[in-house]
Design an enzyme around this catalytic site. Structure first.
Site, PDB file in Angstrom:
ATOM      1  N   ASP A  28       0.875  -1.178   0.000  1.00 25.69           N
ATOM      2  CA  ASP A  28       0.000   0.000   0.000  1.00 25.69           C
ATOM      3  C   ASP A  28       0.913   1.230   0.000  1.00 25.69           C
ATOM      4  OD1 ASP A  28      -2.315   1.607   0.208  1.00 25.69           O
ATOM      5  OD2 ASP A  28      -2.003   1.786   2.367  1.00 25.69           O
ATOM      6  N   GLU A  34      -2.832  -2.092  -4.751  1.00 22.35           N
ATOM      7  CA  GLU A  34      -4.140  -1.500  -5.029  1.00 22.35           C
ATOM      8  C   GLU A  34      -4.045  -0.559  -6.228  1.00 22.35           C
ATOM      9  OE1 GLU A  34      -6.281  -0.008  -1.609  1.00 22.35           O
ATOM     10  OE2 GLU A  34      -7.540   1.283  -2.854  1.00 22.35           O
ATOM     11  N   ASP A  48      -2.040   1.186   7.327  1.00 24.97           N
ATOM     12  CA  ASP A  48      -1.396   0.970   6.024  1.00 24.97           C
ATOM     13  C   ASP A  48      -0.944  -0.483   5.862  1.00 24.97           C
ATOM     14  OD1 ASP A  48      -1.245   3.876   5.097  1.00 24.97           O
ATOM     15  OD2 ASP A  48      -0.264   3.961   7.045  1.00 24.97           O
TER      16      ASP A  48
END
Lengths: 177, 177
Positions: free
Chosen positions: B8, B73, B145
């Protein structure tokens, strides 16, 4: 003699330019060219592969020409979030090639580059690119991204030479904002 | 057994999570943690140094845990050009660590991650982070995170297991757009 690498990052094409500057601020052309990140057909749809081409291409140029310092254009304002993200990823990969070799990075705003090359902060891109050719004694039309990379390298050479004349240090990268 | 690294990316903190997935799709926690890119005081004003910390930190984790595949992502829409540029540079540096090791990268939209973890594409972040802890048997509150990084790794593990059951290949990274 100091060797300066200028980079104009882009996710399709990244401009690279290298110049030498002597103690008096005189600049000499060493190398320029665009890294075409779409030359490999697979890179058209595979974005990580493009970043790999950029990282490896730029690393190879750094190893071949061994610059002492790096200059890159400050991104003032990207057009939209999507293009900013793409440009950011290319810029991140380009900076990785530079920080892996522990080279100092100096950032210049577009206005500073125009001022250094043409003498006017409001000069247009074509004028800047034309002046790059004139100042480095290059014949023929320069590829635009490579010309932009040479332009930021020349800007850094001028700032460096002025700073030296005035007996001050060149402002450090990224702390100038 | 396949080892999956979830990332991330962020320019202040980058979440990292590693899980193992067996042939039946069962996931096991291996490692998680945030890379704090502001831990070094000089990195607060020196952005290239932050990218260096990210590249070296992530490379070290990859070398220590040797993942087989990577999940990240997909950035659907950044808030504004300035934050998109910062995020893009962090994402570019993270992807450099991955492509330097030639690891395949798979990208998932936020909606796919929510669907995989909570069963609803409209689930909120807190629900997703809660489910990460439940699914991997982790006690205590997860750093956000790191939890997001584990979530994208779990998503890839599920997609992989489903694809295997159906006898199809997992769609290739970046060609899915």
């Amino acid at each position: 003699m100091t060797r300066i690498l200028g980079i104009d990052p882009g996710s399709q094409r990244t401009g690279v330019g290298i110049i030498d500057v002597d103690g008096a601020g005189k600049t000499t052309h060493v190398f320029h060219g665009p890294l075409d990140l779409l030359a490999d057909p697979a890179a058209k749809t595979d974005f990580p592969r493009r970043l790999k081409l950029l990282l490896e291409g730029l690393s190879g140029i750094i190893d071949a020409h061994r610059p002492d310092e790096v200059a890159i254009e400050q991104v003032f304002m990207a057009r939209n979030p999507d293009s900013a993200l793409k440009l950011g990823q290319a810029r991140g990969a380009a900076l990785c090639a530079v920080v892996m070799r522990d080279l100092p990075v100096h950032e210049y705003a577009a206005k500073e580059i125009k001022l250094a090359l043409v003498g006017k902060g409001g000069a247009d891109k074509v004028q800047v690119q034309h002046m790059v050719g004139v100042m480095l004694n290059l014949k023929g039309k320069l590829q635009a991204d490579a010309a932009d990379a040479l332009a930021v390298a020349i800007t850094h050479a001028h700032v460096r030479a002025s700073a030296k004349r005035l007996g001050v240090n060149v402002r450090e990268a990224w702390s100038r904002k």
